[in-house]
Design a protein around this motif. Structure first.
Motif, short mmCIF file in Angstrom:
data_model
loop_
_atom_site.label_atom_id
_atom_site.label_comp_id
_atom_site.label_asym_id
_atom_site.label_seq_id
_atom_site.Cartn_x
_atom_site.Cartn_y
_atom_site.Cartn_z
N TYR A 67 54.43 62.95 77.63
CA TYR A 67 53.69 61.80 78.17
C TYR A 67 53.23 60.96 76.98
O TYR A 67 52.80 61.52 75.96
CB TYR A 67 52.48 62.28 78.99
CG TYR A 67 51.97 61.23 79.96
CD1 TYR A 67 52.57 61.05 81.20
CD2 TYR A 67 50.90 60.41 79.61
CE1 TYR A 67 52.11 60.08 82.08
CE2 TYR A 67 50.44 59.44 80.48
CZ TYR A 67 51.05 59.27 81.71
OH TYR A 67 50.60 58.31 82.58
N ASP A 89 50.61 59.04 76.36
CA ASP A 89 49.19 59.12 75.99
C ASP A 89 48.84 60.56 75.62
O ASP A 89 49.01 61.48 76.44
CB ASP A 89 48.32 58.63 77.14
CG ASP A 89 46.84 58.73 76.81
OD1 ASP A 89 46.34 57.89 76.04
OD2 ASP A 89 46.20 59.69 77.31
N ARG A 129 46.29 62.39 78.01
CA ARG A 129 46.89 62.75 79.30
C ARG A 129 47.91 63.87 79.12
O ARG A 129 48.02 64.77 79.95
CB ARG A 129 47.56 61.51 79.90
CG ARG A 129 48.20 61.74 81.26
CD ARG A 129 47.20 62.16 82.32
NE ARG A 129 47.78 62.11 83.65
CZ ARG A 129 47.26 62.71 84.71
NH1 ARG A 129 46.15 63.43 84.56
NH2 ARG A 129 47.83 62.62 85.89
N ARG A 130 48.66 63.82 78.02
CA ARG A 130 49.65 64.86 77.74
C ARG A 130 48.97 66.22 77.61
O ARG A 130 49.46 67.22 78.15
CB ARG A 130 50.41 64.51 76.46
CG ARG A 130 51.53 65.48 76.13
CD ARG A 130 52.44 64.92 75.06
NE ARG A 130 51.75 64.70 73.79
CZ ARG A 130 51.51 63.51 73.26
NH1 ARG A 130 51.89 62.41 73.90
NH2 ARG A 130 50.89 63.39 72.11
N GLU A 190 46.13 67.09 78.94
CA GLU A 190 45.62 67.45 80.27
C GLU A 190 46.73 68.05 81.14
O GLU A 190 46.52 69.04 81.84
CB GLU A 190 45.04 66.20 80.93
CG GLU A 190 44.47 66.44 82.32
CD GLU A 190 43.98 65.17 82.99
OE1 GLU A 190 43.47 65.27 84.13
OE2 GLU A 190 44.13 64.09 82.39
N LEU A 191 47.91 67.44 81.08
CA LEU A 191 49.03 67.94 81.87
C LEU A 191 49.49 69.32 81.39
O LEU A 191 49.79 70.20 82.19
CB LEU A 191 50.20 66.94 81.80
CG LEU A 191 49.97 65.60 82.51
CD1 LEU A 191 51.06 64.61 82.13
CD2 LEU A 191 49.93 65.79 84.02
#
Length: 355
Positions: free
Chosen positions: A107, A109, A112-113, A115-116
């Motif tokens: 990802y 960002d 966000r990466r 978090e995923l």
């Protein structure tokens, strides 16, 4: 949720648990986008996926977590009468059947990466904890990624209820770059399997799918390395490619300067000749190395077609061999499903038969 699977002749599991739709490993031979993911084309379009097949490897949509729904599916699996389950499933759930449970989430960002990636690991660990603590069903892990090492501590808590396995078609990193362009290198996978053995985990290996370029020398090297792991089971399957992917593989190979033997995919008959030869070679080499009793071949159902059977030197014996492999129940650590040692030798014919 945990869901019944539709495996035929695999002896892997009765159920599957998939953490995502899509897979970042981008294996060009993968059957999933054309057989399963494409059915969700309309929904995937809302996430920007225009062609689920062509874009395979470029999208991974992690599933949301609902613990109550998961527990309900776990209870349903736990309470399924043994008489309603295929015996070759070993009353197990596989992680995963349509994606890899351990993969890098891409990802742009960074926040966000992260978090995923955290959510992906949570899906695996939390579900495993619940299976361990609220059921008696077994677990089979199948991955191509050394990221699984982070969960070896959790795997150990299952004892003989959990089998850890990796797909290792070849030891050639260059060849894997053609067929599995974004997956971890075979050398990394072999190191992870050795680490699993050192961690006292019960391991198995899927030498699958092997490629036309995997000659006897390559197959022998792979089987020798696998033998050192003392695996519970060694699965083998030659590649069964979808015609539309040959061009993609050829383009990838050309870019890497590697010559492929794509002629085996020209016709069904040529592929069948290749497949039966590969199965026979692996069986013969495994016999020579003294590990045939743990070998579990996966002959494709098309190798049982009437037209192909009639090409065999001894059709009756050939069909008996097919039925043997198709009905084989793979081992589990408790030894309850010991497979018989297969004996015999390859028979010369127009097409090599496997035993």
């Amino acid at each position: 949720m945990i869901a019944p699977n539709n495996f035929i002749y695999k002896s892997l599991s009765n159920w599957s648990f998939n953490i995502a739709v899509g897979c970042s490993h981008a294996c060009l031979f993968c059957y999933v986008p054309s057989a399963a993911t494409i059915k969700q084309g309309g929904r995937l379009a809302t996430y920007g996926v225009e062609d689920p097949d062509r874009e395979w490897g470029n999208y991974v949509l992690l599933r949301p977590w609902d613990e109550q729904k998961f527990l309900a599916s776990l209870r349903a699996a736990e309470n399924t009468p043994q008489s309603e389950l295929k015996a070759d499933g070993n009353r197990a759930v596989i992680y995963c059947s349509t994606t890899d449970p351990y993969q890098v989430i891409h990802y742009p960002d960074a926040g966000r990466r992260k978090e995923l990636a955290t959510h992906a690991r949570f899906l695996v660990r939390r579900s495993l904890e619940l299976i361990r603590d609220h059921s008696t069903i077994n677990v089979r892990i199948l991955t191509r990624s050394p990221l699984a090492r982070a969960d070896f501590d959790l795997f150990r808590t299952f004892g003989s209820r959990l089998l850890f396995g990796m797909s290792l078609p070849t030891l050639r990193n260059d060849l894997a770059k053609v067929y599995e362009p974004k997956a971890p290198a075979p050398s990394q996978r072999l190191a992870s399997l050795r680490a699993a053995k050192d961690a006292d985990l019960h391991v198995y290996v899927a030498i699958a799918p092997t490629y036309p370029e995997c000659d006897d020398e390559d197959l022998r090297a792979t089987l020798k390395a696998v033998r050192e792991l003392e695996p519970v089971t060694i699965f083998h399957e030659p590649i069964n490619i979808r015609a539309e992917n040959v061009g993609r593989m050829q383009a990838q190979a050309t870019a890497l300067g590697i010559a492929l033997k794509t002629e085996v995919f020209a016709t069904r008959a040529q592929w069948q000749d290749y497949a039966i030869g590969a199965l026979g070679s692996v069986r013969q080499i495994a016999k020579e190395l003294g590990i045939e009793n743990r070998l579990h071949l996966w002959p494709d159902k098309t190798l049982g077609s009437s037209s192909f059977v009639q090409r065999m030197q001894n059709p009756r014996v050939y069909v008996e061999r097919l039925q043997h492999w198709w009905s084989r129940i793979s081992e589990w650590p408790n030894g309850a499903n010991e497979a018989e040692s297969v004996r015999g030798k390859l028979m010369p014919s127009r097409t090599r038969e496997f035993k």
